[in-house]
Design an enzyme around this catalytic site. Structure first.
Site, PDB file in Angstrom:
ATOM      1  N   HIS A 120      -4.051   6.785   1.605  1.00 36.47           N
ATOM      2  CA  HIS A 120      -4.256   5.448   1.031  1.00 36.47           C
ATOM      3  C   HIS A 120      -5.649   4.959   1.432  1.00 36.47           C
ATOM      4  CE1 HIS A 120      -4.112   1.282   0.205  1.00 36.47           C
ATOM      5  NE2 HIS A 120      -4.028   0.934   1.462  1.00 36.47           N
TER       6      HIS A 120
ATOM      7  N   CYS B  87       0.818  -1.225   0.000  1.00 34.09           N
ATOM      8  CA  CYS B  87       0.000   0.000   0.000  1.00 34.09           C
ATOM      9  C   CYS B  87       0.848   1.270   0.000  1.00 34.09           C
ATOM     10  CB  CYS B  87      -0.930   0.005   1.205  1.00 34.09           C
ATOM     11  SG  CYS B  87      -1.953  -1.460   1.254  1.00 34.09           S
TER      12      CYS B  87
ATOM     13  N   ASN C  31      -9.948  -1.368  -1.625  1.00 34.98           N
ATOM     14  CA  ASN C  31      -8.520  -1.111  -1.423  1.00 34.98           C
ATOM     15  C   ASN C  31      -7.754  -1.620  -2.647  1.00 34.98           C
ATOM     16  OD1 ASN C  31      -5.843  -1.063  -0.643  1.00 34.98           O
ATOM     17  ND2 ASN C  31      -6.178  -2.046   1.350  1.00 34.98           N
TER      18      ASN C  31
HETATM   19  O1  UT7 Z   1      -4.143  -1.695   3.090  1.00 38.19           O
HETATM   20  C1  UT7 Z   1      -3.404  -2.414   4.025  1.00 38.19           C
HETATM   21  C2  UT7 Z   1      -3.747  -2.069   5.385  1.00 38.19           C
HETATM   22  N1  UT7 Z   1      -4.989  -2.687   5.779  1.00 38.19           N
HETATM   23  C3  UT7 Z   1      -5.712  -2.129   6.723  1.00 38.19           C
HETATM   24  O2  UT7 Z   1      -5.353  -1.067   7.178  1.00 38.19           O
HETATM   25  C4  UT7 Z   1      -6.938  -2.845   7.248  1.00 38.19           C
HETATM   26  C5  UT7 Z   1      -7.006  -2.698   8.741  1.00 38.19           C
HETATM   27  N2  UT7 Z   1      -8.084  -3.442   9.392  1.00 38.19           N
HETATM   28  C6  UT7 Z   1      -9.398  -3.171   9.179  1.00 38.19           C
HETATM   29  O3  UT7 Z   1      -9.738  -2.330   8.356  1.00 38.19           O
HETATM   30  C7  UT7 Z   1     -10.433  -3.921  10.012  1.00 38.19           C
HETATM   31  O4  UT7 Z   1      -9.771  -4.630  11.028  1.00 38.19           O
HETATM   32  C8  UT7 Z   1     -11.333  -4.868   9.173  1.00 38.19           C
HETATM   33  C9  UT7 Z   1     -12.290  -4.069   8.328  1.00 38.19           C
HETATM   34  C10 UT7 Z   1     -10.489  -5.765   8.312  1.00 38.19           C
HETATM   35  C11 UT7 Z   1     -12.166  -5.762  10.104  1.00 38.19           C
HETATM   36  O5  UT7 Z   1     -12.956  -4.965  10.978  1.00 38.19           O
HETATM   37  P1  UT7 Z   1     -12.964  -5.278  12.548  1.00 38.19           P
HETATM   38  O6  UT7 Z   1     -13.898  -4.324  13.151  1.00 38.19           O
HETATM   39  O7  UT7 Z   1     -11.534  -5.262  13.022  1.00 38.19           O
HETATM   40  O8  UT7 Z   1     -13.610  -6.718  12.598  1.00 38.19           O
HETATM   41  P2  UT7 Z   1     -13.010  -8.097  13.177  1.00 38.19           P
HETATM   42  O9  UT7 Z   1     -11.946  -8.603  12.278  1.00 38.19           O
HETATM   43  O10 UT7 Z   1     -12.670  -7.941  14.606  1.00 38.19           O
HETATM   44  O11 UT7 Z   1     -14.271  -9.013  13.065  1.00 38.19           O
HETATM   45  C12 UT7 Z   1     -15.451  -8.777  13.836  1.00 38.19           C
HETATM   46  C13 UT7 Z   1     -16.444  -9.849  13.524  1.00 38.19           C
HETATM   47  C14 UT7 Z   1     -15.868 -11.252  13.669  1.00 38.19           C
HETATM   48  O12 UT7 Z   1     -16.890 -12.075  14.170  1.00 38.19           O
HETATM   49  P3  UT7 Z   1     -16.918 -12.479  15.735  1.00 38.19           P
HETATM   50  O13 UT7 Z   1     -15.601 -13.144  16.014  1.00 38.19           O
HETATM   51  O14 UT7 Z   1     -17.079 -11.192  16.465  1.00 38.19           O
HETATM   52  O15 UT7 Z   1     -18.092 -13.391  15.823  1.00 38.19           O
HETATM   53  C15 UT7 Z   1     -15.554 -11.643  12.256  1.00 38.19           C
HETATM   54  O16 UT7 Z   1     -15.595 -13.040  12.050  1.00 38.19           O
HETATM   55  O17 UT7 Z   1     -16.875  -9.730  12.156  1.00 38.19           O
HETATM   56  C16 UT7 Z   1     -16.671 -10.969  11.495  1.00 38.19           C
HETATM   57  N3  UT7 Z   1     -16.342 -10.691  10.102  1.00 38.19           N
HETATM   58  C17 UT7 Z   1     -17.253 -10.499   9.149  1.00 38.19           C
HETATM   59  N4  UT7 Z   1     -18.601 -10.527   9.174  1.00 38.19           N
HETATM   60  C18 UT7 Z   1     -19.244 -10.288   8.038  1.00 38.19           C
HETATM   61  C19 UT7 Z   1     -15.101 -10.549   9.559  1.00 38.19           C
HETATM   62  N5  UT7 Z   1     -15.208 -10.266   8.257  1.00 38.19           N
HETATM   63  C20 UT7 Z   1     -16.533 -10.229   7.971  1.00 38.19           C
HETATM   64  C21 UT7 Z   1     -17.284 -10.001   6.803  1.00 38.19           C
HETATM   65  N6  UT7 Z   1     -18.621 -10.032   6.882  1.00 38.19           N
HETATM   66  N7  UT7 Z   1     -16.677  -9.718   5.620  1.00 38.19           N
END
Ligand code: UT7
Length: 321
Positions: free
Chosen positions: A248, A103, A278
């Site tokens: 980004h 990125c 992204n």
């Molecule tokens: O470009 C490179 C740099 N990348 C970044 O900067 C990305 C940084 N990270 C993020 O943007 C966020 O962490 C994400 C958008 C990837 C994820 O959001 P989050 O609020 O951190 O969610 P999480 O990973 O903690 O997941 C929360 C819940 C989980 O379920 P449980 O364990 O609470 O039951 C996941 O399994 O959401 C679930 N989950 C989803 N649900 C529906 C994860 N992905 C999805 C999905 N749809 N696509």
């Protein structure tokens, strides 16, 4: 800029995996992204963006004397994708450098182009950020956390020696910290593995990108403000001096938090992750292109570019457009 014509909405993804439009929009801001059709590649997208950039610079492809191609998704294992772009542009014998800073690739590319132009090695550097993520994503529920984030696309710029102090690159600051490289990576195929790819690795889905989302998020909202402040200090700038910030496009929530942390008003930032997802190395030139088209960046404006990504890598660039 160039993106594939196929639009993939959140609803399209929800038909393939357990996710929802609401979850994706709430956590990331993304509504849709563009994914390639079979056979369409990063070189082709990059060449399309490059042709437009060269024409807008009032040049022809023969004026370009160096290509820098930033990507984390090369068309092939080797050679680098830059040579395929060179071929599509019909240019011969100029050097092509492929760089792999994910990125932050576009900011790293700017710093390399800047150094070469300053020492007089090259006159017109073509810098391309281009990515095809969609062919390497896990479209099952197991990969949903990463797959919903990424889109395909390319952006390109031509850099040349500045002729006045109203249109120039002021600074680039680039960083990396490999101590947590594995929190965002794709492990396979790998030359450190024998064999480089195996049925077992594929069964374990280790050829798909993996991310510890929350840790990456925390690093992003720490490193991006740091990189902006570093550039402001180096250039003796106050926040009010900046006309537009182009971050980004990894997550709208990250960018809103970064803007709030440094006190940047919303009308002085531009985001378009809603439409493209992204696109890693391509996201900044795509976003900048759109801001210019919308009249949000005008000639002479002071623009701040900032990125964070896998590696981990991060950096900023300040320029007068
Ligand atoms: O470009 C490179 C740099 N990348 C970044 O900067 C990305 C940084 N990270 C993020 O943007 C966020 O962490 C994400 C958008 C990837 C994820 O959001 P989050 O609020 O951190 O969610 P999480 O990973 O903690 O997941 C929360 C819940 C989980 O379920 P449980 O364990 O609470 O039951 C996941 O399994 O959401 C679930 N989950 C989803 N649900 C529906 C994860 N992905 C999805 C999905 N749809 N696509």
């Amino acid at each position: 800029m160039a993106v594939p014509s196929r639009v993939v909405t959140n609803h399209d993804l929800a038909a393939k995996m357990e996710t929802s439009h609401e979850w994706i929009v709430e956590r990331t801001g993304i509504e849709e992204r563009h994914w390639v059709e079979p056979g369409e590649g990063g070189a082709e997208l990059g060449a399309r963006a490059a042709k437009e950039a060269i024409a807008r610079a009032g040049l022809t492809a023969q004026d370009i004397d160096l290509i820098i191609y930033a990507t984390l998704s090369p068309d092939f294992n080797f050679p680098g994708t830059g040579v395929f772009v060179q071929r599509l542009l019909g240019i011969k014998e100029i050097p092509c450098i492929d760089i792999r800073q994910q990125c932050t690739g576009f900011i790293y590319g700017l710093s390399i182009a800047d150094a070469y132009i300053r020492i007089g090695s090259y006159k017109h550097v073509l810098l391309i950020g281009s990515e095809v993520h969609s062919t390497g994503l896990d479209v099952s529920t197991a990969g949903r956390d990463v797959t919903v984030l990424f889109g395909d696309g390319a952006g390109a710029v031509v850099l040349g020696r500045a002729t006045d102090d109203q249109h120039l690159l002021l600074s680039t600051h680039i960083h990396a910290d490999g101590s947590e490289a594995e929190i965002l990576w794709t492990e396979y195929p790998a030359s450190t593995r024998h064999p480089r790819m195996s049925v077992e690795a594929m069964d374990e889905r280790r050829h798909y990108p993996k991310m510890e989302g929350k840790r990456v998020f925390k690093h992003a909202v720490t490193r991006m403000p740091q990189a902006i402040m570093e550039g402001m200090v180096a250039n003796g700038l106050k926040l009010e001096d900046i006309d537009m910030m182009i971050p980004h496009q990894a997550n709208l929530r990250i960018n809103q938090m970064v803007a709030k942390m440094i006190g940047m008003p919303e009308h002085k930032t531009h985001n378009n992750i809603q439409k493209y997802g992204n696109t890693t190395a391509a996201s900044i030139p795509i976003c900048m292109h759109e801001a210019i088209e919308l009249g949000k960046i005008k000639p002479g404006d002071l623009v701040c570019l900032v990125a964070f990504g896998a590696g981990l890598t991060w950096g900023s660039a300040f320029l007068r457009y």
